[in-house]
Enzyme design. Sequence first.
Site, PDB file in Angstrom:
ATOM      1  N   VAL A   1     -85.376 -52.248  89.550  1.00 45.34           N
ATOM      2  CA  VAL A   1     -86.282 -53.060  88.745  1.00 45.34           C
ATOM      3  C   VAL A   1     -86.981 -54.094  89.634  1.00 45.34           C
ATOM      4  CG1 VAL A   1     -86.464 -54.681  86.827  1.00 45.34           C
ATOM      5  CG2 VAL A   1     -84.855 -52.770  86.701  1.00 45.34           C
ATOM      6  N   CYS A   2     -88.285 -54.184  89.474  1.00 44.81           N
ATOM      7  CA  CYS A   2     -89.075 -55.177  90.211  1.00 44.81           C
ATOM      8  C   CYS A   2     -89.607 -56.180  89.205  1.00 44.81           C
ATOM      9  CB  CYS A   2     -90.222 -54.500  90.953  1.00 44.81           C
ATOM     10  SG  CYS A   2     -91.256 -55.643  91.898  1.00 44.81           S
ATOM     11  N   ILE A   3     -89.015 -57.358  89.181  1.00 40.87           N
ATOM     12  CA  ILE A   3     -89.402 -58.405  88.255  1.00 40.87           C
ATOM     13  C   ILE A   3     -89.171 -59.745  88.936  1.00 40.87           C
ATOM     14  CG2 ILE A   3     -87.106 -58.442  87.205  1.00 40.87           C
ATOM     15  CD1 ILE A   3     -88.401 -59.091  84.532  1.00 40.87           C
TER      16      ILE A   3
END
Length: 261
Positions: free
Chosen positions: A110-112
């Site tokens: 996940v890229c957040i």
Amino acid sequence: MSQTRQTSGLTTSTSHYTSSRTTNSPSIKALQLEYSKLQKEPVEGFTVSLDDDSNLYKWHVGIFGPPETLYEGGYFKADMEFPTTYPFAPPKVRFLTKMWHPNIYENGEVCISILHPPTEDPQSGEHPSERWNPTQNVRTILMSIISLLNEPNCSSPANVDASIMYRKFHEHKDNEYETIIRRQVNESKLVAEQEGISIPKTLDDYVAPSRAGAAGNKNDKKSYSNSLSHEDDDDLGIDDDDEQMADMGGDDDDASYNDSD
């Protein structure tokens, strides 16, 4: 000792994490407090569990798709790995369920912003306040991810193809994005059925009884619905226990994601 685990084609390494059997670090204290609280007071939208009770640095997560979104009825599995410097550094979250999403890499990671270290990086376009800080916790992370599912950030996508497809869908030019998501949701339902997982089907079911009250609190439901907006991400679930975990830092003591759909 390095450990490698193969799960549905996804290999994850725990070599940089320390067994909780051999340490009494501030990170273990924080994780013990968080895990205990989530077991005693379940939170809407997700479940957490441990593969090995002696290792608090790796959690298994089950995220339920929020009602009234493309992900409604879905059950999405992920691993959450914490560094020994937690809560002063963020964990890594990687989906084991196949996910086609602008902010999820093909390997499931996940890229957040909330999972990015609190460093200055002008190239990222992120404000420092959007990044990780010690007042964040597992709940704020997972609620942010749930929010992100239905409201992707396409300004800096991890999956460019998914981002382009989402923009076309959002502009009512193409429904391929919706078709893929609904197919993945249906596949996840089969996994939930095999594992005996009951998936919330309505907002009433989705909101945990411990938060909505036995009779159901409409204000809590409204508050949850509002939390699906990124505008409220900074206010997600930071309470006295979360501050207590931050204070502990002062103690002495790959499913294949190459989507060919």
